[in-house]
Write a protein that holds these residues in place. Structure first.
Motif, PDB file in Angstrom:
ATOM      1  N   TRP A 104       0.840  -1.205   0.000  1.00 28.99           N
ATOM      2  CA  TRP A 104       0.000   0.000   0.000  1.00 28.99           C
ATOM      3  C   TRP A 104       0.877   1.258   0.000  1.00 28.99           C
ATOM      4  O   TRP A 104       0.658   2.194  -0.783  1.00 28.99           O
ATOM      5  N   VAL A 105       1.908   1.272   0.855  1.00 29.79           N
ATOM      6  CA  VAL A 105       2.802   2.433   0.908  1.00 29.79           C
ATOM      7  C   VAL A 105       3.535   2.602  -0.420  1.00 29.79           C
ATOM      8  O   VAL A 105       3.686   3.715  -0.931  1.00 29.79           O
ATOM      9  N   GLU A 106       3.974   1.459  -1.010  1.00 28.31           N
ATOM     10  CA  GLU A 106       4.631   1.512  -2.319  1.00 28.31           C
ATOM     11  C   GLU A 106       3.726   2.181  -3.343  1.00 28.31           C
ATOM     12  O   GLU A 106       4.165   3.013  -4.135  1.00 28.31           O
ATOM     13  N   ARG A 108       1.291   4.288  -2.752  1.00 28.39           N
ATOM     14  CA  ARG A 108       1.147   5.713  -2.448  1.00 28.39           C
ATOM     15  C   ARG A 108       2.388   6.497  -2.861  1.00 28.39           C
ATOM     16  O   ARG A 108       2.299   7.571  -3.465  1.00 28.39           O
ATOM     17  N   GLN A 109       3.580   5.933  -2.548  1.00 26.00           N
ATOM     18  CA  GLN A 109       4.813   6.680  -2.812  1.00 26.00           C
ATOM     19  C   GLN A 109       5.113   6.801  -4.298  1.00 26.00           C
ATOM     20  O   GLN A 109       5.740   7.764  -4.719  1.00 26.00           O
TER      21      GLN A 109
ATOM     22  N   ALA B  54      10.176   7.787   3.812  1.00 26.89           N
ATOM     23  CA  ALA B  54       8.730   7.821   3.995  1.00 26.89           C
ATOM     24  C   ALA B  54       8.429   9.257   4.374  1.00 26.89           C
ATOM     25  O   ALA B  54       8.894   9.730   5.403  1.00 26.89           O
ATOM     26  N   SER B  56       5.082  11.248   3.974  1.00 25.12           N
ATOM     27  CA  SER B  56       3.822  11.696   4.564  1.00 25.12           C
ATOM     28  C   SER B  56       3.578  10.996   5.896  1.00 25.12           C
ATOM     29  O   SER B  56       4.131   9.925   6.171  1.00 25.12           O
ATOM     30  N   ASP B  59       2.078   7.473   5.509  1.00 23.52           N
ATOM     31  CA  ASP B  59       3.084   6.471   5.141  1.00 23.52           C
ATOM     32  C   ASP B  59       3.876   6.031   6.364  1.00 23.52           C
ATOM     33  O   ASP B  59       4.156   4.845   6.550  1.00 23.52           O
ATOM     34  N   LYS B  60       4.252   7.022   7.190  1.00 25.90           N
ATOM     35  CA  LYS B  60       5.058   6.689   8.373  1.00 25.90           C
ATOM     36  C   LYS B  60       4.287   5.778   9.318  1.00 25.90           C
ATOM     37  O   LYS B  60       4.831   4.794   9.834  1.00 25.90           O
ATOM     38  N   LEU B  63       4.022   2.306   7.876  1.00 24.27           N
ATOM     39  CA  LEU B  63       5.291   1.569   7.905  1.00 24.27           C
ATOM     40  C   LEU B  63       5.673   1.145   9.319  1.00 24.27           C
ATOM     41  O   LEU B  63       6.234   0.068   9.515  1.00 24.27           O
TER      42      LEU B  63
END
Lengths: 280, 102
Positions: A104-106, A108-109, B54, B56, B59-60, B63
């Motif tokens: 999910w983070v991938e 978004r980034q 990371a 935003s 995101d942090k 993670l």
């Protein structure tokens, strides 16, 4: 450059330890040692990863590792021997959850993988779907064995199979749309939610007696999702360890099913429609 | 890069198949638990993505949760496997002399 080589060499040491440790785990005399050899391999892999040039955000990493250790150690030390299978289910589930969150983070980034090669998008989205199924499926398995959820098969009858298929198609459809270039947080949300519902609905109709086999199957799935994540991140340690678990987990699931005189399709499908074949 | 990684993937798959050939039934659950701990390797994914940037807040948070989950998987997995195997330790002394079942 030299540091990259060092990391790769340490990863090779880590795989060797994983494989040697797993070989030990298959024999009664060597099992305890095998487990610690594999754990040493994991330590080597973590240290190697922390050497990656440009690592930052140390407080995020420390925070995560500290909370994880504070939660994991007491849980593993205190759990009753009779409650071991559901503890394994829970540990397996959080692994799958971690994969889904990273994917999910991938997403978004990288703004929906817009500037990434197609295979990165495919591998990440595959790991997101499988990780989400594994997380929610494992939580239901935990709930059933812990008797939070009714351990008898719970299903929606004849609608079960079409419903599961529809959920699978929705999550794969969302993934296909992302790969085709659509960048919308609704798509990744739809993918994760439909995969979550699929995980819950697949495990819910399965009886408590078959649960260890299901946990083993989910374990193999989490391994596969880790391997896919490794392809996306170009990380050999994830590819090798994930795939070894994916493959050995599949064989092990088969062995466990055979020991119970069951087959994997019968267990997974047993709760689906008829359920008459369910041994309880 | 992709082709090399795919080669590694396939070979690792065969290693996984080969390692598990014959396992006594009593070791099924500890072996499942041990392989479960090994796929805690996903922790590395969390470390890399967090460590290499990371930005935003969301995101942090995601993670930190991912790293927490990965750590629980690794630490808990290996400890639980060790405890399960601990039950087998005293078996040879206690059980083989009077030849009880297993």
């Amino acid at each position: 450059m030299t540091r990259d080589v060092l990391i790769q060499l340490l990863y090779i040491v880590a795989f060797a330890l994983f494989i040697y440790g797993l070989m030990g785990l298959t024999g009664p005399r060597t099992a305890v040692r095998g487990n610690w050899i594999a754990a040493t391999g994991m330590g080597v892999a973590v240290v190697a990863t922390l050497l990656t040039p440009g690592m930052g955000n140390w407080w995020l990493i420390l925070l995560g590792v500290a909370i994880g250790t504070a939660a994991g150690v007491p849980a593993a030390k205190r759990v009753k021997m009779t409650a071991m299978p559901q503890m394994v289910a829970l540990f397996n589930g959080v692994g799958g959850g971690a994969v889904a969150l990273i994917a999910w983070v991938e997403f978004r980034q990288s703004a929906g993988f817009a500037h990434e090669p197609t295979y990165v998008a495919v591998a990440s989205l595959f790991s997101a779907i499988v990780g989400s199924v594994s997380f929610w499926g494992s939580l239901v398995a935990y709930g059933k064995l812990q008797e939070i959820v009714a351990s008898r098969p719970v299903g929606v009858g004849k609608l079960q199979q079409p419903l599961n298929l529809a959920l699978l198609l929705v999550s794969v459809g969302c993934a296909a749309a992302v790969v085709a270039g659509a960048d919308s947080s609704w798509l990744i949300a739809g993918l994760l939610v439909s995969a979550a519902a699929l995980g819950v609905l697949v495990v819910l109709p399965i009886g408590g007696a078959d649960m260890p086999v299901v946990i083993s199957l989910l374990n193999a799935l989490t391994g596969l999702s880790a391997a896919a994540m490794g392809l996306a991140l170009d990380n050999t340690a994830l590819i090798v360890a994930g795939m070894i678990v994916g493959a050995s987990g599949t064989i092990l699931t088969n062995l466990m099913a055979k020991a119970m005189n069951r087959t994997i399709p019968a267990i997974v499908a047993g709760g689906f429609g008829g359920g008459s074949g369910t041994a309880l | 890069m992709l082709v090399q990684n795919l080669a590694v993937l396939v070979l690792a798959g065969f290693v996984g198949f080969a390692v598990i050939s014959k396992v006594p039934n009593t070791l099924h659950t500890p072996l499942m638990s041990g392989t479960n701990a090994i796929h805690g390797i996903v922790l590395l994914g969390g470390l890399i993505v967090a460590g290499l940037g990371a930005q935003s807040a969301l995101d942090k948070v995601l993670l930190v949760i991912a790293i927490t989950f990965g750590t629980i998987n690794v630490v808990g997995g290996f400890l639980v496997t060790d405890r399960m195997l601990g039950m087998f330790k005293d078996r040879p002394n206690r059980i083989s002399p009077d030849r009880t079942k297993r």
